[in-house]
Design an enzyme around this catalytic site. Structure first.
Site, short mmCIF file in Angstrom:
data_model
loop_
_atom_site.label_atom_id
_atom_site.label_comp_id
_atom_site.label_asym_id
_atom_site.label_seq_id
_atom_site.Cartn_x
_atom_site.Cartn_y
_atom_site.Cartn_z
N TRP A 335 -5.55 15.41 11.94
CA TRP A 335 -4.99 16.26 10.70
C TRP A 335 -6.04 17.36 10.65
O TRP A 335 -6.11 18.01 9.58
CB TRP A 335 -5.03 15.50 9.14
CG TRP A 335 -3.93 14.60 9.12
CD1 TRP A 335 -2.64 14.87 8.47
CD2 TRP A 335 -3.82 13.20 9.65
NE1 TRP A 335 -1.93 13.75 8.40
CE2 TRP A 335 -2.47 12.83 9.18
CE3 TRP A 335 -4.63 12.29 10.49
CZ2 TRP A 335 -1.93 11.64 9.52
CZ3 TRP A 335 -4.02 10.96 10.77
CH2 TRP A 335 -2.57 10.57 10.21
N CYS A 370 2.17 11.92 10.03
CA CYS A 370 2.83 10.86 9.23
C CYS A 370 4.18 10.85 9.83
O CYS A 370 4.96 9.68 10.14
CB CYS A 370 2.89 10.91 7.90
SG CYS A 370 3.61 12.51 7.05
N HIS A 429 4.92 12.40 2.25
CA HIS A 429 4.45 11.26 3.21
C HIS A 429 5.73 10.72 3.59
O HIS A 429 6.49 10.34 2.85
CB HIS A 429 3.58 10.31 2.51
CG HIS A 429 3.04 9.24 3.44
ND1 HIS A 429 2.66 9.47 4.65
CD2 HIS A 429 2.88 7.90 3.46
CE1 HIS A 429 2.32 8.32 5.25
NE2 HIS A 429 2.60 7.39 4.63
N ASP A 452 4.98 1.29 7.44
CA ASP A 452 4.21 2.27 7.68
C ASP A 452 3.17 2.24 8.65
O ASP A 452 2.27 1.33 8.57
CB ASP A 452 3.63 2.89 6.38
CG ASP A 452 3.21 4.28 6.22
OD1 ASP A 452 3.14 5.03 7.49
OD2 ASP A 452 2.61 4.73 5.24
N ASN A 492 4.24 5.38 -8.13
CA ASN A 492 3.86 4.99 -9.41
C ASN A 492 2.64 5.44 -9.88
O ASN A 492 2.33 5.23 -11.10
CB ASN A 492 4.50 3.61 -9.83
CG ASN A 492 6.03 3.48 -9.79
OD1 ASN A 492 6.57 4.01 -10.69
ND2 ASN A 492 6.39 2.59 -9.05
N ASP A 494 -0.81 6.73 -11.68
CA ASP A 494 -1.09 7.59 -12.75
C ASP A 494 -2.12 8.49 -12.06
O ASP A 494 -3.08 7.98 -11.39
CB ASP A 494 -1.75 7.15 -13.92
CG ASP A 494 -0.50 6.13 -14.86
OD1 ASP A 494 0.58 6.61 -14.61
OD2 ASP A 494 -0.89 5.51 -15.63
N GLU A 541 12.07 8.00 -15.32
CA GLU A 541 10.46 8.04 -16.23
C GLU A 541 10.99 7.93 -17.63
O GLU A 541 11.80 8.67 -18.27
CB GLU A 541 9.89 9.37 -15.84
CG GLU A 541 9.54 9.66 -14.58
CD GLU A 541 8.36 9.08 -14.06
OE1 GLU A 541 7.89 8.29 -14.87
OE2 GLU A 541 7.97 8.76 -12.95
N GLU A 546 11.35 1.04 -16.92
CA GLU A 546 10.16 1.45 -16.62
C GLU A 546 8.99 0.98 -17.29
O GLU A 546 7.93 0.45 -16.66
CB GLU A 546 10.05 2.98 -16.74
CG GLU A 546 8.79 3.63 -15.69
CD GLU A 546 8.34 4.92 -16.42
OE1 GLU A 546 7.60 5.40 -15.61
OE2 GLU A 546 8.72 5.30 -17.42
N TYR A 612 -1.53 19.22 3.77
CA TYR A 612 -0.56 18.52 3.27
C TYR A 612 -1.08 17.23 2.66
O TYR A 612 -0.18 16.55 1.66
CB TYR A 612 0.68 18.56 3.72
CG TYR A 612 0.80 17.33 4.95
CD1 TYR A 612 1.25 16.12 4.50
CD2 TYR A 612 0.30 17.33 6.37
CE1 TYR A 612 1.76 15.06 5.43
CE2 TYR A 612 0.04 16.30 7.15
CZ TYR A 612 1.11 15.10 6.91
OH TYR A 612 1.21 14.40 7.71
#
Length: 722
Positions: A335, A370, A429, A452, A492, A494, A541, A546, A612
């Site tokens: 990268w 990626c 990603h 992944d 998800n 925060d 959301e 949720e 990125y």
């Protein structure tokens, strides 16, 4: 003589052993070594005698002569006849040639692209001279004998062997019999018998090992088993079967099967949430040599042959092997922007060259990011028959410390503390989803699984991720294997901003609970449009569902920030701008005061070159103006000018790559030492199509100063036989 006064004596340590360290062997053990290579195999003997060994075993000389004569059909059957005489009992032997017993003349694998096997198993598109079938589904083999087959007296079997130490109990040696009375894990039956030819149907078990098998035909004689010699033209490949209801990868949706198994041309989405770009990719799972390269990847990982029938184990092992961080896998990540000693990730347009280079050189291929990892992994999965697709998550969190939050630490000046801030948010990603059942999880958590290959964090000591159930991620079951918590944080997490005081204490100043996982996209089956699958990963959301999911995730260790911070009443508005490469531009910032009081804002304005992946390359601007805003007013008092320097106007060395996925040798390239500014270049290339149908032609222009220049054009190849 007295020992008084004698001191303790010290013995010298023995010298270290010289020479190379001893090799690990299985001598003295009853267990055979674990077979972990599909390319290594043991030839089955042409003759196995039924003779009972004596006290010293079988005579080596007689056993050798017997095998040689049996292989040539020269051994004769001895029929004893007993006669009494005055002196005792005499045994008179009469001799019958072994040629009266069944013998194999030839074997036809029925492997032509127009024959029934490849058509029914949907493997006719593979550019291979071998028979390729899918497990849990019958294929046929035509066997010619020296005389008509007699089911009442003749006994024969078709044998399949994989690995270096075949054993019936481990599923690496499978004899298949033509009669219902005697069956093994693979079912067999006589489909047709005419004259000297028998057509036998063979159905591999729906959970059998996936890989390359050797095939033999064995005939029972009174003296032992005679079988055909190993002939590589009789080898066959067995793949996963998403059309088989009993297979672990069964996908009951024909449009999804066509897209996620059979489609060679794909679209990978990248860019940013509000400016989505497309990158065409040639997966090329049916190209020559790709299947062998995929099997080599599993061999290189030392994956036991016996584990290769389980899609969960195969995908987890491949997730580690597609990157080279800890096991000399397929791709080297880079990268940095410096791709001097390899190929820039933006230059690749397909997986075939990468896989064939790795298989031939036995060395990792440089370089990848990626989307390259995800695209090559997608080729691996589709080639083996596992339904898969490439997925792009926009604003994807990388939770570096495992607390399921994205922590951004600011110093006293307002700058991001790059030393202490380890978490990042990627603009996008790419990862993969593959379809399979999950017998290790409760009912309902099979289906699409996240895997992944991009090396981000270790899982069980290796850089890999998944398979993690998408349903488990959506419903907050982050305790389920494998790596569900990490993927849950990617969609998800925060984003919590902290200020760090001089004493090292952290105080939250802002929490954004909706920024991460803004959109999850994949290609629409059978179309060239994008499909939003965000609802498969998370509930809307702010919805009741949720909140329930987040509460459940907290029970399993998800640490959410519950700070009740006052709502800001001053907004910062950034205008949307479209800027061409090489152009200068200016940015105007607008502060809006939504309160009824005058506000004085101490602003911290930072300009950085950011990859990125959210990692900063360099900072080119930092300013901290003070702005005063009247009640319910706005202020545009800050103007920032950016000068690009015009570096992209210089001439540079460029490479032009043209790819089309309907050709045997699909990629050609040419280098040009100098392309002046404001000039054009025309290049003509000739191809010989091998398959009829619709396709796309891709062109990629690459040079250090200008990346990601692509062009595509639709191509239709006609059928000459029509």
């Amino acid at each position: 003589m007295s020992d008084q006064g004698a001191g303790p004596t010290s013995s010298l340590a023995p010298p270290p052993p010289s020479g190379p360290p001893p090799k690990m062997t299985n001598r003295g053990r009853s267990a055979d070594p674990i077979s972990s290579s599909n390319s290594d195999s043991t030839d089955m003997p042409e003759f196995e005698p039924f003779g009972v060994p004596g006290p010293r075993g079988l005579s080596p000389l007689s056993a050798l002569r017997g095998c040689q004569k049996a292989a040539r059909g020269e051994i004769i059957q001895m029929r004893p006849q007993f006669m009494k005489a005055a002196t005792g009992v005499f045994v008179i032997l009469s001799f019958v040639p072994l040629s009266e017993f069944l013998d194999i003349s030839s074997v036809d694998m029925m492997k032509g692209p127009d024959e029934s096997n490849k058509k029914q198993h949907r493997t006719a598109m593979f550019n291979s001279d071998y028979l390729i079938v899918r497990r849990g589904q019958e294929f046929q083999v035509r066997i010619s004998f020296n005389r008509p087959y007699k089911p009442a007296t003749d006994t024969f079997a078709v044998e399949f062997v994989i690995g270096s130490s075949p054993q019936y109990s481990k599923g690496t040696y499978i004899p298949v019999f033509p009669t219902k009375e005697r069956q093994s894990s693979w079912e067999g039956r006589v489909v047709d018998a005419a004259d000297l030819t028998v057509t036998m149907g063979v159905t591999p078990a729906a959970n059998c090992i996936v890989g390359k098998y050797h095939m033999y035909v064995a005939v029972k004689t009174p003296f032992g088993i005679r079988r055909t010699r190993w002939d590589k033209s009789q080898d066959l490949y067995v793949l996963f079967n998403p059309w088989g209801p009993d297979d672990a990868v069964f996908l009951d949706d024909e449009s999804e099967r066509q897209e996620c198994v059979m489609t060679e041309m794909g679209i990978i989405y990248h860019g940013s949430y509000d400016d989505i770009a497309e990158r065409n990719w040639n997966y090329g799972q049916f190209n020559y040599g790709v299947l062998d390269a995929c099997l080599y990847i599993m061999d290189r990982s030392d994956m036991p042959i016996t584990n290769r029938g389980d899609p969960m184990k195969v995908t987890r092992k491949a997730s580690a092997m597609l990157n080279s961080r800890d096991d000399d896998g397929v791709l080297v990540g880079n990268w940095s922007g410096d791709y001097t000693y390899g190929v820039a990730p933006t230059s690749w347009t397909g997986s075939t060259d990468i896989l064939l280079t790795y298989a031939s050189s036995k060395m990792p291929v440089s370089f990848a990011q990626c989307w390259v990892y995800a695209a090559v992994f997608n080729t691996f999965l589709r080639c083996l028959g596992i339904p898969s697709r490439v997925v792009t998550n926009f604003f994807s969190a990388h939770d570096n410390d495992g607390n399921l939050k994205t922590d951004i630490i600011l110093d006293e000046s307002g700058r991001i503390d790059r030393v202490r801030t380890r978490d990042t948010i990627w603009n996008y990603h790419c990862w993969n989803e593959c379809y399979m059942s999950r017998p290790d999880l409760p009912t309902g958590f099979g289906g699409w699984q996240v895997v992944d290959a991009t090396p981000q964090e270790t899982s069980d000591g290796m850089y890999r991720c998944g398979p993690a159930s998408v349903q488990a991620i959506k419903h907050g079951h982050i305790c389920f294997p494998f790596d569900a918590a990490f993927v849950f944080a990617e969609v998800n997490s925060d984003v919590v901003f902290y200020t760090r005081s001089k004493d090292g204490s952290l105080e939250p100043v802002k929490v954004n609970r909706t920024h991460v996982g803004r959109m999850v996209l994949t290609k629409t089956p059978g179309d060239v449009t994008r499909r939003d699958i965000t609802d498969q990963y998370k509930f809307p959301e702010g919805s009741t569902e949720e909140r329930t999911v987040l509460e459940k995730a907290e029970q399993y260790g998800c640490g959410r920030d519950k700070s009740d911070l006052p709502e800001a009443d001053v907004d910062l508005v950034l205008p949307a701008m479209e800027i061409s490469v090489g152009d200068d531009f200016e940015l105007s910032l607008e502060f809006v005061n939504r309160s009824g009081e005058r506000r004085t804002v101490d602003a911290y304005i930072n300009g950085s070159v950011v990859y990125y992946t959210g990692v900063t390359s360099s900072e080119f601007l930092f300013s901290n103006p003070t702005v005063t805003i009247e009640p319910n007013k706005s202020e545009k008092g800050v103007l920032i000018c950016f000068l690009t320097g015009g570096n992209l106007k210089k001439a540079c060395f460029c490479t032009l790559i043209i790819t089309c996925y309907c050709f045997w040798h699909p990629t050609n390239s040419a280098g040009f030492s100098l392309i002046p500014g404001n000039s054009s270049l025309t290049w003509t290339e000739y191809f010989i199509p091998q398959r009829a149908g619709s396709s796309r032609l891709m062109a990629s222009l690459d040079c250090p100063a200008l990346r990601q220049v692509y062009g595509t054009a639709p191509v239709t190849i006609g059928d000459r036989s029509l």
